[in-house]
Write an enzyme that holds these catalytic residues in place. Sequence first.
Site, PDB file in Angstrom:
ATOM      1  N   ARG A 173     -23.398 -35.347   5.251  1.00 31.94           N
ATOM      2  CA  ARG A 173     -23.949 -34.999   4.166  1.00 31.94           C
ATOM      3  C   ARG A 173     -24.983 -34.044   4.565  1.00 31.94           C
ATOM      4  O   ARG A 173     -25.402 -33.911   5.701  1.00 31.94           O
ATOM      5  CB  ARG A 173     -24.698 -35.982   3.231  1.00 31.94           C
TER       6      ARG A 173
ATOM      7  N   ARG B  10     -18.439 -30.743  -3.546  1.00 33.10           N
ATOM      8  CA  ARG B  10     -19.747 -31.124  -3.809  1.00 33.10           C
ATOM      9  C   ARG B  10     -20.272 -29.573  -4.464  1.00 33.10           C
ATOM     10  O   ARG B  10     -20.101 -28.552  -3.653  1.00 33.10           O
ATOM     11  CB  ARG B  10     -20.725 -31.749  -2.682  1.00 33.10           C
TER      12      ARG B  10
ATOM     13  N   GLN C 182     -31.630 -41.942   1.484  1.00 35.54           N
ATOM     14  CA  GLN C 182     -31.742 -40.944   2.595  1.00 35.54           C
ATOM     15  C   GLN C 182     -32.845 -41.191   3.402  1.00 35.54           C
ATOM     16  O   GLN C 182     -32.871 -40.787   4.725  1.00 35.54           O
ATOM     17  CB  GLN C 182     -31.223 -39.546   2.451  1.00 35.54           C
TER      18      GLN C 182
ATOM     19  N   ASP D 249     -31.287 -27.241  -1.144  1.00 37.97           N
ATOM     20  CA  ASP D 249     -29.670 -27.213  -1.114  1.00 37.97           C
ATOM     21  C   ASP D 249     -29.220 -25.915  -1.340  1.00 37.97           C
ATOM     22  O   ASP D 249     -27.941 -25.656  -1.315  1.00 37.97           O
ATOM     23  CB  ASP D 249     -29.237 -28.459  -1.834  1.00 37.97           C
TER      24      ASP D 249
HETATM   25  O1  MRU Z   1     -27.058 -35.713  -1.486  1.00 40.90           O
HETATM   26  P1  MRU Z   1     -27.319 -35.107  -0.005  1.00 40.90           P
HETATM   27  O2  MRU Z   1     -27.907 -36.488   0.966  1.00 40.90           O
HETATM   28  O3  MRU Z   1     -26.157 -34.270   0.726  1.00 40.90           O
HETATM   29  O4  MRU Z   1     -28.582 -34.365  -0.206  1.00 40.90           O
HETATM   30  C1  MRU Z   1     -28.810 -33.153   0.475  1.00 40.90           C
HETATM   31  C2  MRU Z   1     -30.153 -33.067   1.221  1.00 40.90           C
HETATM   32  O5  MRU Z   1     -29.941 -33.932   2.341  1.00 40.90           O
HETATM   33  C3  MRU Z   1     -31.592 -33.027   0.556  1.00 40.90           C
HETATM   34  O6  MRU Z   1     -31.413 -32.644  -0.416  1.00 40.90           O
HETATM   35  C4  MRU Z   1     -32.100 -32.389   1.555  1.00 40.90           C
HETATM   36  O7  MRU Z   1     -33.448 -32.254   1.413  1.00 40.90           O
HETATM   37  C5  MRU Z   1     -31.963 -30.833   1.778  1.00 40.90           C
HETATM   38  S1  MRU Z   1     -30.301 -30.443   2.714  1.00 40.90           S
HETATM   39  C6  MRU Z   1     -30.683 -30.795   3.965  1.00 40.90           C
END
Ligand code: MRU
Length: 348
Positions: free
Chosen positions: A51, A91, A190, A231
């Site tokens: 992830r 995703r 996370q 993201d």
């Molecule tokens: O749903 P995830 O854990 O894949 O979320 C993405 C992220 O890790 C965060 O949004 C992060 O702050 C940005 S991507 C490193």
Amino acid sequence: MNVNNKHYRTIWMEKSSVFMIEQNLLPFEFKIFESTNYLDTCMAIKTMIVRGAGAIGAAAGFALAQAALTADKNNYTEYIALAKKTIEATRPTARNLFTATERVYNAAKESKKLAVEEAQNIADEDAQTSLAIGKFGNELIKSGYGIETHCNAGWLAFVDHGTALSPIYQAHKSGKEIFVYVDETRPRNQGAKLTAWELQNENVPYAIIPDNAGAHLMSKGKIDIMITGADRIAKNGDTANKIGTLEKAIAAKYYGIPFYIAAPRSTFDINCKSGKEIIIEERHPDEVLYQIGINKQNRSEKLLISAPGSKAINPAFDVTPAELITGIITEKGIIKPTEDDIIKLFSQ
Ligand code: MRU
């Protein structure tokens, strides 16, 4: 990054297998998951074995390379086109996934060998850009700073080094005294699970804070700067990041605290005019209603933590408008979240 004195990348490919750190088991168990085919790599992205924007991007690139390697020459073109679609359906929000499939698809049209090379390039570039982000971001951090971060944008979320945490690692290594306030980041935690584990491995002083404690700590002068990952960043600077980021940005603005996003160019989507166009992933309600942890016997348990029979709504990301963002730390330097600066970033 080092785990038990051994250097690891979050994800890598050897021959036709993709290896990744099993992030669902962290911080309680450190295990490497091996995927031998592209559909298993898709499953790993979907179930969040891997992830985080950059790591998902690398996984998607490797998945398409795996598909190219196994494709039959009779229906090669159709096979890799279908694989691309399947990978992209895992995703929807992280831009890096689509940046990677586009690049590897173009290479795969030429040859299997080029597909694998391009996927490796994506992973290598991800590690290099993260390191450069750390260097630029470190310039914003002064000794004595309290830094808040949300979710996990550390090395686990990328191939190595990370984005939001990369400046923190470099600040710590350069001898600055810093303290990191880690948002737990409900519902999947996370922050509490992954960011805390990473910081522990690097001996960076930190504390986990409840998601709803950020504004309070800001009001008490504990937070000097907030840095998060991203993201997807739209052409006007609006930024999608883990759910809860928007609330932090609003609070930071109110208290006059600099709010920075750290992200490589592969996270920008210049075809997306504003945050309104960003698709926000909805995840399963169980992530809100239940929590997964370990019991006293060290066994993993999933516990119901809400009124039985409740419904839950689980948007995984939110969009922070550009006006709330002080700057974006990229591998090319720190830019303003404006269309002009973003266009310039892509002409370098
Ligand atoms: O749903 P995830 O854990 O894949 O979320 C993405 C992220 O890790 C965060 O949004 C992060 O702050 C940005 S991507 C490193």
